[in-house]
Design an enzyme around this catalytic site. Structure first.
Site, PDB file in Angstrom:
ATOM      1  CG  HIS A  30      27.451  -5.253  55.938  1.00 11.29           C
ATOM      2  ND1 HIS A  30      27.593  -4.098  56.667  1.00 11.29           N
ATOM      3  CD2 HIS A  30      26.507  -4.996  54.989  1.00 11.29           C
ATOM      4  CE1 HIS A  30      26.765  -3.174  56.183  1.00 11.29           C
ATOM      5  NE2 HIS A  30      26.104  -3.697  55.160  1.00 11.29           N
ATOM      6  CG  HIS A  72      27.431   1.789  50.865  1.00 12.04           C
ATOM      7  ND1 HIS A  72      26.923   3.022  51.239  1.00 12.04           N
ATOM      8  CD2 HIS A  72      26.607   0.879  51.417  1.00 12.04           C
ATOM      9  CE1 HIS A  72      25.850   2.847  51.990  1.00 12.04           C
ATOM     10  NE2 HIS A  72      25.631   1.559  52.119  1.00 12.04           N
TER      11      HIS A  72
HETATM   12  O1  G3P Z   1      22.317  -5.827  52.329  1.00 13.04           O
HETATM   13  C1  G3P Z   1      22.151  -5.319  53.580  1.00 13.04           C
HETATM   14  C2  G3P Z   1      22.914  -4.039  53.801  1.00 13.04           C
HETATM   15  O2  G3P Z   1      24.075  -4.038  53.027  1.00 13.04           O
HETATM   16  C3  G3P Z   1      22.099  -2.828  53.492  1.00 13.04           C
HETATM   17  O3  G3P Z   1      22.710  -1.676  53.950  1.00 13.04           O
HETATM   18  O4  G3P Z   1      23.740   0.477  53.534  1.00 13.04           O
HETATM   19  O5  G3P Z   1      25.172  -1.430  54.145  1.00 13.04           O
HETATM   20  O6  G3P Z   1      24.124  -1.353  51.905  1.00 13.04           O
HETATM   21  P1  G3P Z   1      23.988  -0.990  53.342  1.00 13.04           P
HETATM   22 MG    MG Z   2      24.717  -3.334  51.133  1.00 13.62          MG
END
Ligand code: G3P
Ligand code: MG
Length: 268
Positions: A30, A72
């Protein structure tokens, strides 16, 4: 019956829809493996790769002048040394920011990553990528279109030569996926959902998605079966608990997105 207010209905006896090709590994790190190193940077991806990760999720948006880069938030203050809306700055200014110092002194001076730089890193190391299309409100279509065209430019030759697989384009914003599909329909898409809003499965199908990426707490055996029956692969975010990861694997999950890059060691 696929009722709009019953997106997980599992009682219909229909012929399964064949799934689209799915060449991706099970585990995705992630935010570019952004826990031990600053999220969405090449430093993080290198750290993750060093621990054995070979697929990464990252968040991609556009600068004012249309350059795709990793960030992000809509704003700069949490993960850079600047403040304000990222969309107000061109890439020349963005590329001079410090996107690492907030995480720790050893990362001070780490720049924001451009999609160009990430493509080079992934292609040279045969890493798979899940590009989450992020966009400030109103910028969804421009983002979907421009990122898709850049992905085609950056990965196209390697994919054509069978040296690489396309990045998976995912988004919470159907408009971004629709715009990506319009200019580059060959790129695999996934609808991201944090809640099972009415019609979300239907929308994913109408967008020609290969997958849905769902908040892990939403996933039940019935829902996974239902999505598989509709020909959709199922990914879960953010799975950091080993027990939950095991449950989802037992249920046939197709992808797990995790922050815990030093706890899980992806075997495939
Ligand atoms: O792709 C899944 C996840 O990344 C979505 O949440 O807020 O970490 O971008 P976020
Ligand atoms: Mg994401």
């Amino acid at each position: 019956m696929n009722l709009p207010d019953d997106p997980i209905s599992d009682d219909e006896d229909t012929t399964p829809t064949p799934a689209r090709p799915w060449p991706y590994p099970l585990w995705f790190a992630h935010r570019g493996a952004g826990r031990l190193a600053p999220e969405n940077t090449l430093a993080a991806m290198r750290a993750g790769a060093g621990l054995g990760w070979r697929a990464f999720e990252c968040d991609v948006r556009l600068s004012a002048d249309g350059v795709p880069f990793l960030l992000h938030d809509d704003t700069l203050e949490r993960t850079t040394d600047a403040a304000g809306a990222a969309l107000d700055l061109g890439w020349a200014e963005l590329s001079r920011l410090d996107a690492g110092g907030w995480h720790g002194r050893i990362f001070a001076g780490e720049p924001l990553a451009s999609l160009d730089g990430v493509a080079a890193f992934c292609l040279r190391n045969s890493h798979a990528l899940n590009i989450e299309l992020k966009a400030a409100a109103g910028d969804e279509e421009r983002t979907g279109r421009q990122v898709a065209l850049e992905v085609r430019r950056l990965w196209g030759e390697a994919v054509h030569d069978e040296q690489a697989i396309w990045p998976l384009l995912s988004s919470f914003r159907p408009q971004a996926l629709a715009a990506a599909r319009e200019v580059a329909p060959e790129l695999p898409r996934a609808l991201l959902v944090e809640t099972l809003w009415p019609d979300c499965i239907d929308i994913a199908e109408r967008l020609g998605c290969s997958a849905m990426v769902l908040a892990q707490s939403l996933l039940t055996p019935e829902l996974i079966r239902r999505l598989h029956r509709d020909g959709l692969r199922v990914l879960a975010y953010t799975v950091n608990d080993p027990g939950r990861a095991g449950e989802l694997i037992d249920l046939g999950i197709d992808g797990l997105i995790s922050d815990e890059v030093d706890r899980f060691v992806p075997a495939d």
